[in-house]
Scaffold this active site. Structure first.
Site, PDB file in Angstrom:
ATOM      1  N   HIS A  89       0.656  -0.649  -0.156  1.00 22.85           N
ATOM      2  CA  HIS A  89      -0.051   0.167   0.022  1.00 22.85           C
ATOM      3  C   HIS A  89       1.405   1.216   0.310  1.00 22.85           C
ATOM      4  CE1 HIS A  89      -3.493   2.495   1.847  1.00 22.85           C
ATOM      5  NE2 HIS A  89      -3.601   2.445   1.030  1.00 22.85           N
ATOM      6  N   LYS A 147       2.770   4.845  -0.605  1.00 24.52           N
ATOM      7  CA  LYS A 147       3.267   4.797  -2.168  1.00 24.52           C
ATOM      8  C   LYS A 147       4.926   5.945  -2.693  1.00 24.52           C
ATOM      9  CE  LYS A 147      -1.564   4.619  -1.436  1.00 24.52           C
ATOM     10  NZ  LYS A 147      -1.669   3.736  -0.435  1.00 24.52           N
ATOM     11  N   ASP A 158      16.997   9.196  -7.796  1.00 21.61           N
ATOM     12  CA  ASP A 158      18.996   9.803  -7.565  1.00 21.61           C
ATOM     13  C   ASP A 158      19.449   8.965  -6.182  1.00 21.61           C
ATOM     14  OD1 ASP A 158      19.043  10.776 -10.114  1.00 21.61           O
ATOM     15  OD2 ASP A 158      19.442  12.570  -9.855  1.00 21.61           O
ATOM     16  N   HIS A 189      -8.860  11.493   1.408  1.00 23.16           N
ATOM     17  CA  HIS A 189      -7.899  10.137   1.338  1.00 23.16           C
ATOM     18  C   HIS A 189      -6.559  10.964   2.122  1.00 23.16           C
ATOM     19  CE1 HIS A 189      -5.709   7.049  -1.492  1.00 23.16           C
ATOM     20  NE2 HIS A 189      -6.731   6.891  -0.836  1.00 23.16           N
ATOM     21  N   LYS A 234      -3.526  10.840   5.151  1.00 27.14           N
ATOM     22  CA  LYS A 234      -3.207  10.219   6.139  1.00 27.14           C
ATOM     23  C   LYS A 234      -2.255  10.404   7.244  1.00 27.14           C
ATOM     24  CE  LYS A 234      -3.994   6.864   2.709  1.00 27.14           C
ATOM     25  NZ  LYS A 234      -5.709   6.895   2.964  1.00 27.14           N
ATOM     26  N   ASP A 246       0.578  18.408  19.532  1.00 29.41           N
ATOM     27  CA  ASP A 246       1.083  19.219  20.361  1.00 29.41           C
ATOM     28  C   ASP A 246       2.333  19.910  19.858  1.00 29.41           C
ATOM     29  OD1 ASP A 246       0.340  17.928  22.243  1.00 29.41           O
ATOM     30  OD2 ASP A 246       2.163  16.697  22.960  1.00 29.41           O
TER      31      ASP A 246
END
Length: 363
Positions: free
Chosen positions: A98, A100, A105, A281, A283, A288
């Site tokens: 899952h 991404k 380089d 979508h 996450k 703090d």
């Protein structure tokens, strides 16, 4: 999504040695073809291009798309093939990649929740095959430079090796990297299985030690008892806990499942909001005003037990301030869920949420 794609295209265009791309979904749509054209162009100029795609996440992408990349000299690996005869590891359909990640380089990494797709979602079985999304998707990626990039590189190369990809041609995958900026960055990668829940341990620890505020967005929210207890305990000790969740989803079942937890959270003092103008979508979390995280990890059982995930944890007041600004913007586009209103909702939604929650570990 467009801002992230622009940053990815720029990183790819300026790459001189190699490009490593790992994505749950790579689609053969306008966006996917733009990536393919640019990657093939870079490969033709001598830049080494290696791609890992998830075989379930990209199951709707025709084989000809990936064959075109291979024909152009790009090395391509399908993670955990659907056909058990093609997998190098112990086969399991639920073990998915899952992550991404884009690395160029060995110096730049772009990570977060965005797939290579004009219309992306958590499941190809729920994804609509249209050129334009019916509604705007709200997501977050970040670009990282400096020593932390080497940790993303290690995760990519480890998955490549475990999937028995072709031997990667020699490249400068680990150049000398100087520190960039003042932020401390920790890369947290997790693998499938009970003993590898590193991203969830990260979340539980950060929530447990929060003193003032927890501001979180998450796209698929089906928390386990540890996360629930940590959130409710934080609210109980006076921490300002605000969570923005999708009000619109590509999966109605997941939406019902997330709402099953609202009563307990609201009663404990957690403030809940549903994003109403976009399909959320992202996450992310900021705690703090100093601890932040961005990545691919959802608050559900799939991310916890079955998926390979990756998050970046950033310790920086300046970065947290930017995250807070983004959170405030999302709050403005969200509707707060009130406890009295929620407790008085009709019986049918209650029954539906309870029933769907019975199967939550498979979502």
């Amino acid at each position: 999504g467009q801002a992230t794609y622009a940053a990815m295209f720029e990183a790819i265009k300026t790459a001189k040695d190699h490009i490593n791309l790992e994505s749950y979904i790579i689609e053969d749509d306008e966006t996917g073809r733009k990536f393919a054209d640019l990657l093939l162009e870079k490969q033709a100029k001598g830049v080494l291009v290696n791609i890992i795609y998830d075989s379930v996440g990209s199951m709707n992408t025709p084989a000809s798309y990936f064959q075109r990349l291979r024909d152009g000299g790009i090395q391509v690996v399908g993670f955990n093939p659907i056909n058990p005869l093609e997998t190098p590891e112990k086969w399991g359909l639920t073990h998915r990649d899952h992550r991404k990640i884009l690395i160029t380089d060995g110096k730049i990494a772009i990570i977060g929740g965005i797939n290579i797709s004009g219309v992306y979602s958590s499941s190809p079985l729920r994804r609509k095959q249209t050129e334009k999304a019916p509604i705007h998707w709200r997501d977050t990626d970040i670009q990282i430079e400096g020593p932390a990039v080497a940790e993303f590189q290690k995760l990519f190369l480890d998955n490549w090796q475990k999937q028995e990809g072709q031997e990667i041609y020699e490249g400068n995958y680990f150049p000398d990297l100087k520190e960039e900026g003042n932020a401390l960055v920790r890369v947290v990668g997790s693998k499938a299985g009970q003993t590898n829940r590193i991203t969830f341990i990260m979340y539980v620890s950060a929530i447990t030690f929060a003193e003032h505020s927890i501001h979180m967005t998450n796209s698929y929210f089906i928390p386990d008892d540890q996360i629930l207890n940590a959130l409710t305990d934080a609210a109980g000790r006076g921490v300002d806990v605000k969570i923005i969740l999708p009000g619109i989803s590509d999966s109605q079942l997941v939406l019902y499942a997330q709402r099953y937890y609202y009563s307990r959270l609201l009663k404990s003092g957690v403030k809940l909001y549903e994003h109403s103008t976009s399909l959320l979508h992202a996450k992310t979390a900021v705690i703090d005003k100093v601890w932040s995280t961005v990545g691919s990890t959802n608050m559900d059982y799939l991310s916890s037990l079955n998926n390979d995930e990756v998050n970046a944890v950033i310790l920086s007041h300046d970065f947290a301030v930017e995250m807070e600004k983004m959170f405030v913007g999302d709050l403005a586009d969200s509707r707060q869920i009130q406890l009295d209103e929620w407790e008085n909702r009709p019986l049918l939604p209650r029954v539906r949420e309870w029933f769907v929650n019975v199967f939550s570990q498979w979502m």
